[in-house]
Write an enzyme that holds these catalytic residues in place. Sequence first.
Site, PDB file in Angstrom:
ATOM      1  N   THR A  31      93.787 -20.839 -24.559  1.00 41.38           N
ATOM      2  CA  THR A  31      92.513 -20.123 -24.636  1.00 41.38           C
ATOM      3  C   THR A  31      91.874 -20.638 -25.877  1.00 41.38           C
ATOM      4  O   THR A  31      91.869 -20.008 -26.914  1.00 41.38           O
ATOM      5  CB  THR A  31      92.654 -18.613 -24.713  1.00 41.38           C
ATOM      6  OG1 THR A  31      93.233 -18.176 -23.511  1.00 41.38           O
ATOM      7  CG2 THR A  31      91.302 -17.955 -24.762  1.00 41.38           C
ATOM      8  N   ASN A  72      99.098  -8.069 -26.947  1.00 43.13           N
ATOM      9  CA  ASN A  72      98.844  -8.432 -25.554  1.00 43.13           C
ATOM     10  C   ASN A  72      99.144  -7.319 -24.565  1.00 43.13           C
ATOM     11  O   ASN A  72      98.564  -7.284 -23.475  1.00 43.13           O
ATOM     12  CB  ASN A  72      99.627  -9.703 -25.210  1.00 43.13           C
ATOM     13  CG  ASN A  72      98.982 -10.922 -25.835  1.00 43.13           C
ATOM     14  OD1 ASN A  72      97.992 -11.432 -25.331  1.00 43.13           O
ATOM     15  ND2 ASN A  72      99.513 -11.364 -26.958  1.00 43.13           N
ATOM     16  N   LYS A 130      87.793 -21.206 -31.483  1.00 35.51           N
ATOM     17  CA  LYS A 130      88.411 -19.889 -31.419  1.00 35.51           C
ATOM     18  C   LYS A 130      89.722 -20.012 -30.672  1.00 35.51           C
ATOM     19  O   LYS A 130      89.902 -20.896 -29.836  1.00 35.51           O
ATOM     20  CB  LYS A 130      87.499 -18.857 -30.756  1.00 35.51           C
ATOM     21  CG  LYS A 130      87.154 -19.084 -29.300  1.00 35.51           C
ATOM     22  CD  LYS A 130      88.200 -18.693 -28.295  1.00 35.51           C
ATOM     23  CE  LYS A 130      88.642 -17.259 -28.487  1.00 35.51           C
ATOM     24  NZ  LYS A 130      89.761 -16.954 -27.490  1.00 35.51           N
TER      25      LYS A 130
END
Length: 409
Positions: A197, A404, A186
């Site tokens: 991430t 974001n 992911k």
Amino acid sequence: MATTRRTAPISIDVTDRPLPVPGFRLAGISAGIKANGRPDLALIVADEPVSVAGVFTKNRVQAAPVRVAKERAKAGKARAVLVNSGNANACTGKAGLDATKRTTEAVAERLGISAKAVLPASTGVIGAVLPAETIVRGSDRLIEALSSEGGADFARAIMTTDQWPKVACAQIRIGRETATVLGIAKGAGMIHPDMATTLGFVITDAGASPALLRKLLKAAIDPTFNAVSVDGDTSTNDTVLLMASGKAGTVRAGSKEAATLQAALTEVLGALAKSIVRDGEGARHVARIEVEGLANDRAARAVARTIATSPLVKTALHGRDANWGRILAAAGRAGVVFDPDRAEIRIGDETIVRGGMPVGKDAEARAATILQAAEYTIRVTLGKGRGRAHYLTCDLGPDYVAVNANYRS
């Protein structure tokens, strides 16, 4: 002077279909961690203790699951991987560590294994303690859902801002047996080495010692997950784990089979890394930045990384602007010695800079047309040396800001 030996690549076919991997079962469910009810809890279980290797974020701020998984992976053996999305459990102190351990203990108890054989991973918003009891309550359903065909459910359960699940699978020959290498990851934002991430999980029924797995994983990570950038931010939670059951036979260090497994790992992780960049929050284009002609690969990698992470370059890509000045300026601040008067820049098959000077407006116009494509290559040649490297990056536009700016809300 030492030179780098270039070997012919081994051809590996990769599919995005999650094939079963003998010796492993997977699952993914909605446990209630995410307010929207989407899948958020995933599990990999090995039928017996298997070799494991891991690489983790180099951010000095490391989430509780990273700290626990790093310590447990040192044993070189594991039985399960427990993953949640929707909560990073980072910057949560002792309460976060306790919550991580509580969830792995609950799953271990239900599986009848040691909690130290369960490696945790988390992704989501930083600063909130993991809702351990929510995971504990969902653990029975999670284990009941385990299946050799559970790869797709696992992939969906680890997603956060991802637009699609990221799966890559390859099959190779180990002696007379066919071994499968399945990778699931992911990632869409906070993507920058070392890793970003990014959560990545690779399972294979090829077998190898923990020491060899660590070597193979590091070699596969460097040109893939560690050569991508979406936004230049490195996460607190980066984790990539590799588990090997050995059901298809064992490979030995230095063998032809080890080289084949290495190639498969690199191709699978490369496909996942490309999917992550393509899914970069708000991204419309994937650019492969190739740098060549420098003294060594390290120098070329530094230049490629600087170009790939330049906001000015990335916004130019979003605008389909063949702004070679931004590319060359980024190369010049990479801390690498080269002669700018020897610089050449190509976008696709169009040369726009030669001898450190622009070729002309017509070439730039043709290059701008190439920049309209979903994927393309930008090659920067800075001399006659043997050093070369690449990076994958994407454009940066207003949609990234929109995603974001509203992530926590």
